[in-house]
Scaffold this motif. Structure first.
Motif, PDB file in Angstrom:
ATOM      1  N   THR A 124       4.273  34.498-117.030  1.00  4.39           N
ATOM      2  CA  THR A 124       4.053  35.679-115.947  1.00  4.39           C
ATOM      3  C   THR A 124       3.224  35.082-114.841  1.00  4.39           C
ATOM      4  O   THR A 124       2.078  34.617-114.876  1.00  4.39           O
ATOM      5  N   HIS A 125       4.073  35.144-113.478  1.00  2.00           N
ATOM      6  CA  HIS A 125       3.161  34.940-112.533  1.00  2.00           C
ATOM      7  C   HIS A 125       2.408  36.058-112.019  1.00  2.00           C
ATOM      8  O   HIS A 125       2.953  37.378-111.873  1.00  2.00           O
ATOM      9  N   PRO A 126       1.174  36.083-111.636  1.00  2.00           N
ATOM     10  CA  PRO A 126       0.197  37.205-111.282  1.00  2.00           C
ATOM     11  C   PRO A 126       0.521  37.629-109.864  1.00  2.00           C
ATOM     12  O   PRO A 126      -0.271  37.556-108.806  1.00  2.00           O
ATOM     13  N   VAL A 127       1.637  38.250-109.580  1.00  2.76           N
ATOM     14  CA  VAL A 127       2.252  38.379-108.222  1.00  2.76           C
ATOM     15  C   VAL A 127       1.673  39.990-107.949  1.00  2.76           C
ATOM     16  O   VAL A 127       1.768  40.936-108.548  1.00  2.76           O
ATOM     17  N   PRO A 128       1.099  40.295-106.593  1.00  2.00           N
ATOM     18  CA  PRO A 128       0.515  41.432-106.137  1.00  2.00           C
ATOM     19  C   PRO A 128       1.966  42.456-106.281  1.00  2.00           C
ATOM     20  O   PRO A 128       3.009  41.955-105.978  1.00  2.00           O
ATOM     21  N   LEU A 183       5.537  37.289-100.401  1.00  2.00           N
ATOM     22  CA  LEU A 183       4.397  36.950 -99.282  1.00  2.00           C
ATOM     23  C   LEU A 183       3.170  36.975 -99.793  1.00  2.00           C
ATOM     24  O   LEU A 183       2.573  35.872 -99.395  1.00  2.00           O
ATOM     25  N   ASP A 184       2.924  37.907-100.389  1.00  2.00           N
ATOM     26  CA  ASP A 184       1.310  37.980-100.735  1.00  2.00           C
ATOM     27  C   ASP A 184       1.065  36.944-101.639  1.00  2.00           C
ATOM     28  O   ASP A 184       0.007  36.368-101.907  1.00  2.00           O
ATOM     29  N   HIS A 185       2.071  36.676-102.530  1.00  2.00           N
ATOM     30  CA  HIS A 185       1.849  35.936-103.714  1.00  2.00           C
ATOM     31  C   HIS A 185       1.446  34.392-103.394  1.00  2.00           C
ATOM     32  O   HIS A 185       0.564  33.680-104.020  1.00  2.00           O
ATOM     33  N   TRP A 186       2.241  34.008-102.227  1.00  2.00           N
ATOM     34  CA  TRP A 186       2.175  32.573-101.607  1.00  2.00           C
ATOM     35  C   TRP A 186       1.101  32.428-100.422  1.00  2.00           C
ATOM     36  O   TRP A 186       1.059  31.799 -99.853  1.00  2.00           O
ATOM     37  N   GLU A 290      10.113  40.269-117.001  1.00  2.00           N
ATOM     38  CA  GLU A 290       9.164  41.094-116.544  1.00  2.00           C
ATOM     39  C   GLU A 290       9.487  41.269-115.059  1.00  2.00           C
ATOM     40  O   GLU A 290       9.732  40.238-114.114  1.00  2.00           O
ATOM     41  N   VAL A 291       9.374  42.389-114.444  1.00  2.00           N
ATOM     42  CA  VAL A 291       9.746  42.904-113.061  1.00  2.00           C
ATOM     43  C   VAL A 291       8.844  43.772-112.240  1.00  2.00           C
ATOM     44  O   VAL A 291       8.226  44.424-113.059  1.00  2.00           O
ATOM     45  N   HIS A 292       8.681  43.456-111.241  1.00  2.00           N
ATOM     46  CA  HIS A 292       7.911  44.475-110.438  1.00  2.00           C
ATOM     47  C   HIS A 292       9.070  45.340-109.658  1.00  2.00           C
ATOM     48  O   HIS A 292       9.876  44.892-109.024  1.00  2.00           O
ATOM     49  N   ASN A 293       9.001  46.728-109.988  1.00  2.00           N
ATOM     50  CA  ASN A 293      10.035  47.604-109.447  1.00  2.00           C
ATOM     51  C   ASN A 293       9.373  48.298-108.268  1.00  2.00           C
ATOM     52  O   ASN A 293       8.750  49.320-108.520  1.00  2.00           O
ATOM     53  N   PRO A 294      10.086  48.359-107.113  1.00  2.00           N
ATOM     54  CA  PRO A 294       9.327  48.836-105.963  1.00  2.00           C
ATOM     55  C   PRO A 294       9.631  50.551-105.878  1.00  2.00           C
ATOM     56  O   PRO A 294       8.886  51.150-105.567  1.00  2.00           O
ATOM     57  N   PHE A 304       4.773  44.604-113.842  1.00  2.00           N
ATOM     58  CA  PHE A 304       4.991  43.823-114.953  1.00  2.00           C
ATOM     59  C   PHE A 304       5.936  44.652-115.959  1.00  2.00           C
ATOM     60  O   PHE A 304       5.213  44.784-117.168  1.00  2.00           O
ATOM     61  N   ALA A 305       6.896  45.427-115.496  1.00  2.00           N
ATOM     62  CA  ALA A 305       7.568  46.128-116.483  1.00  2.00           C
ATOM     63  C   ALA A 305       8.496  45.448-117.346  1.00  2.00           C
ATOM     64  O   ALA A 305       9.275  44.546-117.026  1.00  2.00           O
ATOM     65  N   ARG A 306       8.524  45.363-118.704  1.00  2.00           N
ATOM     66  CA  ARG A 306       9.167  44.458-119.503  1.00  2.00           C
ATOM     67  C   ARG A 306      10.448  45.256-119.726  1.00  2.00           C
ATOM     68  O   ARG A 306      10.661  46.430-120.343  1.00  2.00           O
ATOM     69  N   VAL A 307      11.610  44.473-119.458  1.00  2.00           N
ATOM     70  CA  VAL A 307      13.082  44.861-119.668  1.00  2.00           C
ATOM     71  C   VAL A 307      13.830  43.816-120.763  1.00  2.00           C
ATOM     72  O   VAL A 307      13.654  42.674-120.272  1.00  2.00           O
TER      73      VAL A 307
END
Length: 328
Positions: A124-128, A183-186, A290-294, A304-307
């Protein structure tokens, strides 16, 4: 694993629990404070989850004093940052720091396989997270029509010129929300959503004709992301679940075309089509992605929604865009 011999501040380690390369910031109680190798966010990790990366030469830590390294480009960016700081050019100094980290990521860091990580293991990458609406907690009201996006109390944060402009674009900019997360992640500055959308209109990922909008269009988006931010953006018209796992394992993020009802995973109601909405895959494991859903629901399917893999197939159109920091 790290345990007996603590790492020094600035040392590069692999957090095997988070599946993330990071710099050690120092001990915090019985844990170690880490900072993402690319980005400003920090988290705490258990010593037993950390793995050294001495097998890979990475010249100096980001905060190492200006001693000579084995890489001339690393030296050049470090000294350029110091000169900018001495002259009070803070914006230029930040740019130099970003370019230094980008160079180190591309030139000196290994792929996950080189670190001994297994793609089958959870990563899991800690992406904002960014919602496509400014008030993420009000998404249920927006998507049901109980509340107009024009009444979003935070609409001005979007950079829109008016409530109407914001209300028109907010339901249509899932792709821009995914881009802002990346962009925020990097470690890149994150523009407000509507000014970013205006850039996309000029660059071609979105095309507006009156009240009709085409987009996000993948090919011009990939070219724009590469040109504007130096990102690796690979359009995948055919993308299998196994490839999603592989790309996440390489440290990439993946924009997936899914149906918007993925926010509930309702098995009683099959989606009419697959695709039409973009989410950002930020992690995978043996059981799912795991997804970030806008447009996800707060405290349910935003971050971090688990699908499960079996459920993904019902919504996923089998296409997307792989994002990375400057390398394939």
């Amino acid at each position: 694993m790290i345990g007996e011999t603590p790492p020094h501040v600035g040392a590069l380690v692999l957090d095997t629990a988070a599946g993330r390369l990071a710099e050690c910031r120092g001990p915090v109680g019985g844990l170690w404070r880490l900072r993402a190798y690319l980005g400003a966010y920090e988290w705490d990790a258990r010593p037993q989850d950390l793995r050294r990366t001495e097998a890979v030469h990475v010249p100096g830590g980001v905060d190492t004093p200006g001693t000579h390294t084995e890489c001339e480009e690393c030296d050049a960016w470090w000294w350029a940052e110091q000169l900018a700081l001495d002259e009070g050019e803070l914006s230029e100094a930040v740019d130099c720091r970003v370019y230094l980290r980008r160079h180190r990521y591309v030139a000196h860091l290994p792929r996950w396989a080189d670190c001994g990580a297994m793609n089958a293991s959870p990563i899991t990458h800690p992406v904002p997270y960014y919602s496509q609406w400014e008030s993420a907690g009000l998404v249920p009201q927006f998507i049901t029509g109980a509340m107009s996006a024009a009444d979003d109390p935070l609409w001005q944060k979007s950079g829109a010129d008016s409530r109407d402009e914001y209300a028109f674009w907010a339901p249509r900019i899932c792709g821009m929300a995914c881009l802002r997360m990346a962009l925020d992640h990097w470690g890149h500055p994150v523009p407000p959503s509507v000014p970013l959308l205006r850039e996309a209109l000029e660059a071609g990922p979105y095309v507006r004709d009156g009240d009709q909008v085409q987009g996000m269009i993948y090919a011009p988006f990939a070219a724009w992301a590469a040109r504007r931010w130096g990102l690796h953006a690979d359009v995948r018209p055919r993308l299998a679940a196994e490839e999603i796992r592989e790309e996440i394992g390489r440290g990439h993020l993946v924009m997936l075309s899914v149906h918007k009802t993925i926010r509930t995973l309702d098995e009683a109601q099959a989606p009419p089509v697959r695709g039409g909405h973009l989410v950002l895959a930020v992690g995978t494991g043996p059981d799912g992605v795991e997804v970030h859903n806008p447009s996800g629901l707060p405290d349910h399917s935003q971050r971090f929604a688990r699908v499960p893999w079996a459920d993904l197939d019902r919504f996923f159109a089998g296409r997307g865009v792989v994002l990375g920091l400057g390398r394939a």
